[in-house]
Design a protein around this motif. Sequence first.
Motif, short mmCIF file in Angstrom:
data_model
loop_
_atom_site.label_atom_id
_atom_site.label_comp_id
_atom_site.label_asym_id
_atom_site.label_seq_id
_atom_site.Cartn_x
_atom_site.Cartn_y
_atom_site.Cartn_z
N ALA A 28 0.84 -1.20 0.00
CA ALA A 28 0.00 0.00 0.00
C ALA A 28 0.87 1.25 0.00
N GLN A 29 1.95 1.24 0.79
CA GLN A 29 2.87 2.39 0.79
C GLN A 29 3.54 2.55 -0.57
N LEU A 30 3.96 1.45 -1.18
CA LEU A 30 4.59 1.52 -2.49
C LEU A 30 3.60 1.99 -3.56
N GLN A 31 2.34 1.57 -3.45
CA GLN A 31 1.31 2.01 -4.39
C GLN A 31 1.20 3.53 -4.37
N THR A 32 1.14 4.11 -3.18
CA THR A 32 1.04 5.56 -3.02
C THR A 32 2.26 6.26 -3.58
N ALA A 33 3.44 5.63 -3.44
CA ALA A 33 4.70 6.24 -3.88
C ALA A 33 5.10 5.81 -5.29
N GLY A 76 9.19 5.04 6.00
CA GLY A 76 7.75 4.84 6.18
C GLY A 76 7.32 3.91 7.30
N GLY A 77 8.26 3.25 7.95
CA GLY A 77 7.92 2.41 9.10
C GLY A 77 7.50 0.98 8.78
N VAL A 78 7.44 0.61 7.49
CA VAL A 78 6.98 -0.74 7.15
C VAL A 78 7.93 -1.48 6.21
#
Length: 141
Positions: A79-84, A135-137
């Motif tokens: 999800a973090q990579l999707q946003t970035a 990002g913490g993950v």
Amino acid sequence: MIQRRTIRRSSGRFIAAAVLGAAPLVAAAPASAGTGASSGAYVLVIAPEDTSRTAAIKDSSLRCGPAGGSHTNAPLACAQLQTARGRVGAIPEDPGPCTREYAPVRVSAHGTWNGSPRHYTKTFSNLCTAVRGTGGVIFAF
């Protein structure tokens, strides 16, 4: 599955082995087929900067679209990579406290996102700042 390895002399050699050993995983990641969903595959590595003493390298695989691999929290990492747009360096920092311990680590992420190569390498003052700074993950495995 990628195994943990031990550093004895040069972290670069072991990092290359971890990355090259997972090349089929990265190469096998399908590109998005116009469905609006993103796909990617990464090899993630955490290595200590100080190679004068024995220390462990940690590595993990991450696959997105669908989320999977050996990463402990693949859905959130994807999800973090999707946003970035698949760029680890574009993931916002996770604010919060870290110790002031100086134990430098180099983190790297190599792979593909929607068929485009992605590479990220950065050295942080310790593991906590590395995890929070990305990002913490992504490097919390």
